[in-house]
Design a protein around this motif. Sequence first.
Motif, short mmCIF file in Angstrom:
data_model
loop_
_atom_site.label_atom_id
_atom_site.label_comp_id
_atom_site.label_asym_id
_atom_site.label_seq_id
_atom_site.Cartn_x
_atom_site.Cartn_y
_atom_site.Cartn_z
N ASP A 241 0.80 -1.23 0.00
CA ASP A 241 0.00 0.00 0.00
C ASP A 241 0.83 1.28 0.00
O ASP A 241 0.27 2.38 -0.14
CB ASP A 241 -1.00 0.01 1.16
CG ASP A 241 -0.35 0.01 2.53
OD1 ASP A 241 0.85 -0.33 2.62
OD2 ASP A 241 -1.03 0.34 3.51
N THR A 242 2.14 1.20 0.17
CA THR A 242 2.97 2.41 0.10
C THR A 242 3.76 2.50 -1.21
O THR A 242 4.57 3.42 -1.40
CB THR A 242 3.98 2.45 1.27
OG1 THR A 242 4.66 1.19 1.34
CG2 THR A 242 3.27 2.71 2.58
N THR A 243 3.52 1.60 -2.13
CA THR A 243 4.31 1.49 -3.37
C THR A 243 4.22 2.75 -4.24
O THR A 243 3.18 3.38 -4.33
CB THR A 243 3.82 0.27 -4.18
OG1 THR A 243 3.99 -0.90 -3.39
CG2 THR A 243 4.59 0.12 -5.47
N GLY A 244 5.35 3.08 -4.84
CA GLY A 244 5.36 4.22 -5.77
C GLY A 244 6.74 4.41 -6.37
O GLY A 244 7.65 3.61 -6.17
N TRP A 245 6.90 5.47 -7.12
CA TRP A 245 8.17 5.76 -7.77
C TRP A 245 9.17 6.34 -6.76
O TRP A 245 8.80 7.18 -5.94
CB TRP A 245 7.97 6.72 -8.94
CG TRP A 245 7.00 6.19 -9.94
CD1 TRP A 245 5.75 6.67 -10.23
CD2 TRP A 245 7.18 5.04 -10.77
NE1 TRP A 245 5.15 5.89 -11.18
CE2 TRP A 245 6.00 4.88 -11.54
CE3 TRP A 245 8.22 4.10 -10.94
CZ2 TRP A 245 5.82 3.85 -12.46
CZ3 TRP A 245 8.04 3.07 -11.85
CH2 TRP A 245 6.87 2.96 -12.61
N GLY A 246 10.38 5.86 -6.83
CA GLY A 246 11.42 6.33 -5.92
C GLY A 246 12.77 6.11 -6.58
O GLY A 246 12.86 5.95 -7.80
N TYR A 247 13.82 6.05 -5.78
CA TYR A 247 15.17 5.97 -6.34
C TYR A 247 15.81 4.61 -6.09
O TYR A 247 15.50 3.93 -5.11
CB TYR A 247 16.04 7.08 -5.75
CG TYR A 247 15.58 8.45 -6.20
CD1 TYR A 247 15.88 8.92 -7.48
CD2 TYR A 247 14.82 9.26 -5.36
CE1 TYR A 247 15.44 10.16 -7.91
CE2 TYR A 247 14.37 10.51 -5.78
CZ TYR A 247 14.68 10.95 -7.06
OH TYR A 247 14.22 12.17 -7.49
N LEU A 248 16.66 4.25 -7.01
CA LEU A 248 17.40 3.00 -6.92
C LEU A 248 18.06 2.87 -5.55
O LEU A 248 18.80 3.75 -5.12
CB LEU A 248 18.48 2.95 -8.01
CG LEU A 248 19.26 1.65 -8.15
CD1 LEU A 248 18.38 0.59 -8.81
CD2 LEU A 248 20.53 1.87 -8.98
N GLY A 249 17.76 1.79 -4.83
CA GLY A 249 18.35 1.55 -3.52
C GLY A 249 17.51 2.01 -2.35
O GLY A 249 17.82 1.68 -1.20
N GLU A 250 16.45 2.76 -2.61
CA GLU A 250 15.63 3.31 -1.52
C GLU A 250 15.07 2.20 -0.63
O GLU A 250 15.07 2.32 0.60
CB GLU A 250 14.50 4.13 -2.13
CG GLU A 250 13.70 4.94 -1.13
CD GLU A 250 12.66 5.83 -1.80
OE1 GLU A 250 11.56 5.97 -1.22
OE2 GLU A 250 12.93 6.38 -2.89
N ASP A 251 14.61 1.11 -1.24
CA ASP A 251 14.03 0.02 -0.45
C ASP A 251 15.07 -0.69 0.42
O ASP A 251 14.73 -1.29 1.45
CB ASP A 251 13.36 -1.02 -1.37
CG ASP A 251 11.97 -0.57 -1.82
OD1 ASP A 251 11.29 0.12 -1.03
OD2 ASP A 251 11.57 -0.93 -2.94
#
Length: 343
Positions: A241-251
């Motif tokens: 439910d928090t999925t979205g566009w972000g930056y490589l490595g953020e997860d």
Amino acid sequence: MSEIKAETLTQVLSKILGTTIICADFQTKQLHGGTLGDVQLVTGIAITADGGKLPYRIVSKTQKKWERFSDPDSWRREYDFYKSNFGALFSESFRWPECYYAEMNEEENETQIWMEYIDGISGLDLTGDMYERAAEELGRFQGKVNAEQPAFFQNLTNLSNVEYMKSFYLHYRSWKKVYDYIRSDDCEIPKHLCKMLIDIDESADEIFSRIEKLPIVLCHRDFWVANIFYSDGKTILIDWDTTGWGYLGEDLASLIADEADIEHMVEYYRRCIPAYYKGFSEYADISHITDNCVYEMILLMFGYRLIEWYMNAGAGDKLQETDDESKLYIHTLQKIYEMRNEQ
């Protein structure tokens, strides 16, 4: 606790079990998971049209409308995903729980999803090899999405914003309670740890300019050990439910630092980043990236949160538990401090 409707249950079980179910008894058990959601394990015996009895186990997840900071429609995101072609992106070795039925109650602003129960190793029971495997699988998944750019994403308008991490950090930094505390004479946190956070604040603009040069990827944004399951050699990820566009490595910042295995944080930092890049590089040439910024992302996402948790622990009533919690957060910050040597 959300109501289990007999009609919906028999409809769902007929689909799962591949035969007509005329009725079923059920017991429920509350499960952890889902922000402000009601997640229940539903078990029982289903009766078939010809009188057979079949045991079953399924998860019911009900989510009411609520507004997350900087991401107001996250409450319905899993429902939107399950109603889309999103599931086609997964592989045999990396996937989400299968959805058997999903409905939206527009009047109540509420979603209900009936999904597969995942029985596997999770949380702090995950081993170092499982951490590394999860990181590699995530990298491979994100690389595939970047390379293929599936057309249906054009219709998925309910995704968290690429600036979410930055907004989250700036929101915390503007909170005087935590900002002033690490700069005060009354602060009981070791000075070198306070300086680590203050240095990040002073370098934030430069850090974000480096992060913003990284590829934009589809981030889970809640990639921590409680949402990762290892079962039969497969990695299964829940709570999208928090999925979205972000930056490589953020997860990876969440995988390494969010209520993780503190004693092995530095080791997992060392192991998971190369594994993640290995998976991603199957779909894209990222050999030019020499600055992964994961260390900085950990501090941006969890530095002030750990201070908040430390301060809240100090307000507890039970002295022993309070002291143990406080030490836990200091220990976590210390491990993050040690990661700087792994840069």
